[in-house]
Write a protein that holds these residues in place. Structure first.
Motif, short mmCIF file in Angstrom:
data_model
loop_
_atom_site.label_atom_id
_atom_site.label_comp_id
_atom_site.label_asym_id
_atom_site.label_seq_id
_atom_site.Cartn_x
_atom_site.Cartn_y
_atom_site.Cartn_z
N THR A 114 36.21 50.52 43.29
CA THR A 114 36.63 50.50 42.04
C THR A 114 35.99 51.17 41.08
O THR A 114 34.71 51.40 40.82
CB THR A 114 36.60 48.76 41.50
OG1 THR A 114 37.20 48.06 42.48
CG2 THR A 114 37.29 48.75 40.17
N GLU B 160 41.43 40.70 37.06
CA GLU B 160 41.47 41.94 37.80
C GLU B 160 40.56 42.96 37.21
O GLU B 160 40.58 42.94 35.80
CB GLU B 160 42.72 42.67 37.91
CG GLU B 160 43.77 41.87 38.91
CD GLU B 160 43.30 42.08 40.19
OE1 GLU B 160 42.79 42.87 40.82
OE2 GLU B 160 43.28 40.82 40.74
N PRO C 200 39.09 49.07 35.02
CA PRO C 200 38.30 50.39 35.73
C PRO C 200 38.14 51.42 34.25
O PRO C 200 38.75 52.22 33.95
CB PRO C 200 38.97 50.93 36.63
CG PRO C 200 40.51 50.34 36.17
CD PRO C 200 40.29 49.26 35.67
#
Length: 336
Positions: free
Chosen positions: A101, A120, A123
């Motif tokens: 990630t 989630e 990034p």
């Protein structure tokens, strides 16, 4: 601990200094908008700073290739720190990392209505690259808006601010010289310690713990007869590594911050020396690794004892806070 974990630990441990340096040295005080108006650049980690931050990034980098150039790595890392800390303050969450990630760089795992850090990953590297590629100056804010939706309800965080940079350097508590020094020095601490331990007997036995500090004190006491001996040019690699090891070990255990002594009198032990500052209550406690090395010549326990002293002060502070809390609760109960 693998290499990725070590890098992440260093990233988090150096947050206050690195992020402070980015805010002071890399972000401008004012910025000229597209319509030619000069406005104050907000550097408060608030959501309203994101559009201006994105515009500034776009003004510096015409393409993703440009921002990825090696010479801009320090700025890119500082930008990721600022962006991540701003999201944490607005929505809650934690810094996290893994091998895939965010291009292997730290990212944010946000809170959601399902619970803390249940969302989630955000990034940060990909977000910055997307912003530079799209050039809309709306990406940073759009990411935050989406994360707020996932919080449910009124979109407010479920818990108190989770940002990390509580001891961050500011223009009020530091000088330009200090920021410049620490920006260079902090990057040498982890690799300097790694190289130093490899030169010691049984390298794997050295850890960021009290036992290692006690062992180092005995080693210094046996190695040198006087301060002049340790100042010999041939001893620089050992003393420089030992200084970093002492400071970083005590800093990690007792939760402190690297600082650098500028604008101090020459007889001040911190004068032009990196030192570690601890906030105890409303007072500062400063420990100078170079002075601790010298103290070990007379008392091999001096270095480990310095750690003990800080820990004791921390424990006393916590006990006093708990006592005040209990007293306040009893008063409230009596009034009820």
């Amino acid at each position: 601990m693998n290499e990725l974990q070590r890098e992440f630990t260093a990233f988090i441990n150096n947050m206050d200094v690195r992020l402070g340096a980015f805010v002071l040295a890399d972000l401008p005080e004012t910025f000229e908008t597209e319509d030619g108006e000069t406005v104050k650049f907000p550097k408060d980690f608030g959501p309203k700073s994101l559009p201006m931050l994105e515009l500034f990034v776009l003004s510096k980098f015409p393409s993703t290739e440009a921002i990825l150039e090696a010479e801009h790595r320090r700025f890119f890392e500082g930008l990721i720190r600022y962006l991540g800390e701003t999201y944490l303050r607005a929505i809650g969450g934690v810094w996290d990392h893994d091998e895939t990630t965010g291009n292997g760089m730290p990212f944010i795992r946000p809170d959601t209505e399902q619970g803390p850090a249940a969302g989630e990953p955000i990034p940060l590297v990909a977000i910055v690259l997307t912003a530079v590629d799209q050039r809309s100056a709306e990406v940073f804010t759009a990411v935050l808006d989406k994360a707020r939706e996932l919080l449910g309800g009124d979109g407010q965080p479920r818990r108190k601010c989770t940002g990390l940079s509580l001891g961050m350097l500011t223009a009020e508590n530091s000088s330009e010289e200090e920021v410049e020094f620490l920006t260079r020095f902090i990057g040498t601490v982890e690799p300097g310690i790694a190289a130093w331990t490899q030169e010691q007997a049984d390298p794997a036995s050295w850890g960021f713990d009290r036992d290692s500090l006690a062992r180092l004190g005995k080693q210094i006491s046996a190695r040198y007869d006087s301060p002049a001996d340790m100042m010999d040019e041939e001893e620089t690699p050992f003393t420089a590594g030992a200084m970093r090891f002492i400071g970083e070990t005590i800093r990690r255990i007792a939760v402190g911050q690297w600082r650098y002594g500028t604008e101090l009198e020459k007889d001040d032990p911190r004068h032009h020396q990196p030192y570690v500052r601890f906030l105890i209550g409303d007072q500062n406690l400063d420990l100078v690794p170079w002075r601790l090395i010298q103290a070990a010549l007379e008392d091999s326990e001096a270095i480990a004892s310095a750690l003990d002293a800080v820990i004791e002060m921390r424990e006393n502070e916590a006990a006093e806070a708990a006592e005040k809390s209990e007293s306040a609760a009893e008063n409230n109960s009596d009034e009820g």
